[in-house]
Write an enzyme that holds these catalytic residues in place. Sequence first.
Site, PDB file in Angstrom:
ATOM      1  N   ASP A   1      58.128  10.114  63.519  1.00 50.18           N
ATOM      2  CA  ASP A   1      58.978  11.153  62.934  1.00 50.18           C
ATOM      3  C   ASP A   1      58.257  12.499  62.905  1.00 50.18           C
ATOM      4  O   ASP A   1      58.776  13.517  63.366  1.00 50.18           O
ATOM      5  CB  ASP A   1      59.367  10.782  61.504  1.00 50.18           C
ATOM      6  CG  ASP A   1      60.543   9.830  61.425  1.00 50.18           C
ATOM      7  OD1 ASP A   1      61.333   9.791  62.384  1.00 50.18           O
ATOM      8  OD2 ASP A   1      60.668   9.133  60.409  1.00 50.18           O
ATOM      9  N   THR A   2      57.073  12.494  62.329  1.00 56.16           N
ATOM     10  CA  THR A   2      56.370  13.763  62.142  1.00 56.16           C
ATOM     11  C   THR A   2      55.864  14.335  63.464  1.00 56.16           C
ATOM     12  O   THR A   2      55.853  15.560  63.649  1.00 56.16           O
ATOM     13  CB  THR A   2      55.206  13.593  61.150  1.00 56.16           C
ATOM     14  OG1 THR A   2      54.368  12.502  61.562  1.00 56.16           O
ATOM     15  CG2 THR A   2      55.729  13.290  59.749  1.00 56.16           C
TER      16      THR A   2
END
Length: 393
Positions: free
Chosen positions: A163-164
């Site tokens: 995600d990041t």
Amino acid sequence: MLPLQDLVVLDLTIARAGPTAVRLLTDWGANVIKVEAPPRSTRPITGSRDGPDDQNLHRNKRSICIDLKSDTGYETFLDLVRKADVLVENFRAPVKHKLRIDYETLNRVNQRMVYASISGFGQTGPYSERGGVDQIVQGMSGLMSITGHKEHGPVRVGIAISDTTAGMFLGQGILLALLQREKTGKGQWVHTSLLESMLCKLDFQGARYTMRGEVPEQRGNDHPTIFPMGTFQCKDGFVNVAAPSQQMWKSFLDAIDDRKLRTIENYGSVRGRNQFREELKHDIEQALALFEVEELVDRLNAVGVPCGPVNSVREGFENPQSQYLKMTKTASHHRLGDIELIRSPIAMSENPHTGRFKRAAPDLGEHSREILVEFGIDDQRIESLIESGAVRT
């Protein structure tokens, strides 16, 4: 003067990857407007709006609540699009086409706007309509197969790494598109996915496969190709040590004053230390059992051998270097009071970090009215939008 303060960004993202991309923009001055749908009964993946996750993801933004499914709400949204520099979204393709917020539609409204998308598996292809979440992509990309110890099976990375990472890459892509707009006057569609980002993040492990067909395996806390570089137990805890070169190895032995390790022929070369790593790991830990963490860290760093403790998250934030770097900033929240959030890790000489964020994360529709005023919508129309439910405050 922040570098992005002239930009108007419409944030239609949810969950974590998209907001991570937008956070890069808002931390450096962009006027980010979080365009939110009317509330649903389901609880968001990031938890309560007052919780640490939501506050850290959405600081510095303002919120407008628009019902895009209503004609008047959609027309109001287009008023925002006409003046926006960037729009960021992470809807699945069928959803954004149904809502008429896809790139082709909005590009006809504002050709200068950079339209940025993030997805689980890409905008096209056999998996493009699947919903993608961090855990699934960690497994599908191969990351979990090289994380952890062989005897325990695959292990996820302890943070939402896909995600990041995807959010960081999309943020970079947005900035690239804005730079190109300076030359062409046109926006474009920028997109990435969790899967693309994690395959790229495999880096040299991935390149070992693409160039040579090698499939990397789990190595636990040890570096996959050089040794000793890994985690070792000493008297009162664990340390990470990096002494793979001949000079570092010699300095390591000098610092711990160990005679046994010097006499073992297999450990005398870089190749030998890597070949006999299991035996060497055992012998190193026997030698380090005489030392406490703090003493060992001081001894090794003093002779140029990188060494550090294995900290808890609390110790990670509270160690002297982290405190010196001041990795947190204060945000004032009207219910929570002053809260500490994590600042951008980027340092710029002309834009030093201040001690406070401009604002905490917003409540749903908290700024609906003031945003509409800023976009030139008159009071009568604003009241009509609110009365009809197309816009909520």
